[in-house]
Design a protein around this motif. Sequence first.
Motif, PDB file in Angstrom:
ATOM      1  N   UNK A   7      -0.212  -3.942  -1.837  1.00 21.57           N
ATOM      2  CA  UNK A   7      -1.593  -4.331  -2.151  1.00 21.57           C
ATOM      3  C   UNK A   7      -2.250  -3.291  -3.071  1.00 21.57           C
ATOM      4  N   UNK A   8      -2.163  -2.023  -2.708  1.00 21.90           N
ATOM      5  CA  UNK A   8      -2.817  -1.000  -3.537  1.00 21.90           C
ATOM      6  C   UNK A   8      -2.136  -0.888  -4.895  1.00 21.90           C
ATOM      7  N   UNK A   9      -0.814  -1.070  -4.921  1.00 24.29           N
ATOM      8  CA  UNK A   9      -0.123  -1.121  -6.214  1.00 24.29           C
ATOM      9  C   UNK A   9      -0.705  -2.230  -7.093  1.00 24.29           C
ATOM     10  N   UNK A  10      -0.891  -3.391  -6.489  1.00 22.64           N
ATOM     11  CA  UNK A  10      -1.359  -4.549  -7.256  1.00 22.64           C
ATOM     12  C   UNK A  10      -2.797  -4.347  -7.730  1.00 22.64           C
ATOM     13  N   UNK A  11      -3.629  -3.749  -6.888  1.00 18.58           N
ATOM     14  CA  UNK A  11      -5.009  -3.492  -7.311  1.00 18.58           C
ATOM     15  C   UNK A  11      -5.015  -2.529  -8.500  1.00 18.58           C
ATOM     16  N   UNK A  12      -4.284  -1.441  -8.392  1.00 16.88           N
ATOM     17  CA  UNK A  12      -4.269  -0.449  -9.471  1.00 16.88           C
ATOM     18  C   UNK A  12      -3.716  -1.080 -10.759  1.00 16.88           C
TER      19      UNK A  12
END
Length: 437
Positions: free
Chosen positions: A120-125
């Motif tokens: 999730x955080x990968x995708x947001x960044x």
Amino acid sequence: MSDLILRGRTLSFLRWPETKDDLAACRYEEDGAVLIRDGSIVASGDHAVVAAKAAPGARTVDHRPHLILPGFIDAHVHFPQMQVIASYGAELLDWLNTYTFPEETKFRDAQHARRIARLFLDEMVRHGTTTVAAYCSVHRQSADAFFAEALDRDMLVIAGKVMMDRNAPGGLRDTPQSGYDDTKALIAEWHGRGRGLYAVTPRFAITSTPEQMEMAAALMREHPDLHMQTHLSENRAEIDYTCELYPQAKDYADVYDRYGLLGAKALFGHCIHLSEREADRMSESGSIAVFCPTSNLFLGSGLFDYQRYRQRSKPLRIAAATDVGGGTNYSMLRTMDEGYKVIALNGEKLNPLASFWQMTRGNAEALSIVDRVGTLEAGTDADIVVLDARATPGMKLRMETIGTLAEELFLLQTLGDDRVVREVYVAGRPSKSVIGN
Ligand SMILES: [Zn+2]
């Protein structure tokens, strides 16, 4: 760590831009730069002036001709719903029962929670978003996983375990006491650790008994500096059911108001069908209405009346958000493109400068974190996105006829997504060292 200079066309906002020509609301430098030291912005503005402030041995990354902006902020998103997004054919309450709740039961498994938090955080960044206000699942370990992943990336996140003790499957209910105890433990563990901020998170009135709402109220009394996030007035059936469950309340907003949950750090997702009385109470209490256009369109919930909320005699504070997985895209550009259309259906327009203000400074103000993120001001954290308005053949062609900054921003919003994101910095570190580590 040596100084880092990012060179490019820098854009940051000072206040709400009244029109597409209101450049006085912006700090824009054609040959601009941002000077970063130890994860913070030391200076920004004209390249020659900024470069002169750098320590000897400073490294320069040349992002010309791209735009350098503060990283995007997403004010409402559900990290456990990455495998719920794009689920067909339901309105809110069916969508929760059919797709969302079964999926969220998987987050009792700490390994699953950690894997999805990482992705999730990968995708947001990857989409240029550097701060989120996120809902975890009911399980304490889902919030542990989320905050641990954010800490690894040194990301500023606001998050909380949802409190929900009824109208959900057995594997997805806490109790008033366990919800309170787990939240207390999570606050102690994560609030203020790294850049993590804890939000007390009763999911919404339908899934919390009055006893649990009392516990949420107690948590906010004990920790008045914390954020509170929940949902309000998304869908007609939801509103009717809420009023049945809380017959003593004047209306939906009053359910939360009676427990003291309105306030300047209270984030209310959706707020589509507010009565004038509810909107007045939101305004008087400084509460934030969070606009989630892709979700509202996808679930057929309704049209958030952005400009009327802003312009009424008691105006609302507004944030914007993806609301993944009810929302249909991780990108704040896609979100504000759909937001533009929702506002158009209400007979209004949102000018491109205001739209980018909303994704950056506007959301930072709404989340009470503008002293840390949302601008390129000296002394704030170096969360930055670099955007390329020529990222696709179609955009490159359209750029041939574009003459103003506002037109370029509108192109980025209308056709842009993760493909226009050339680089992202989180606390001064480029995304390749932030993603997937
Ligand atoms: Zn939501």
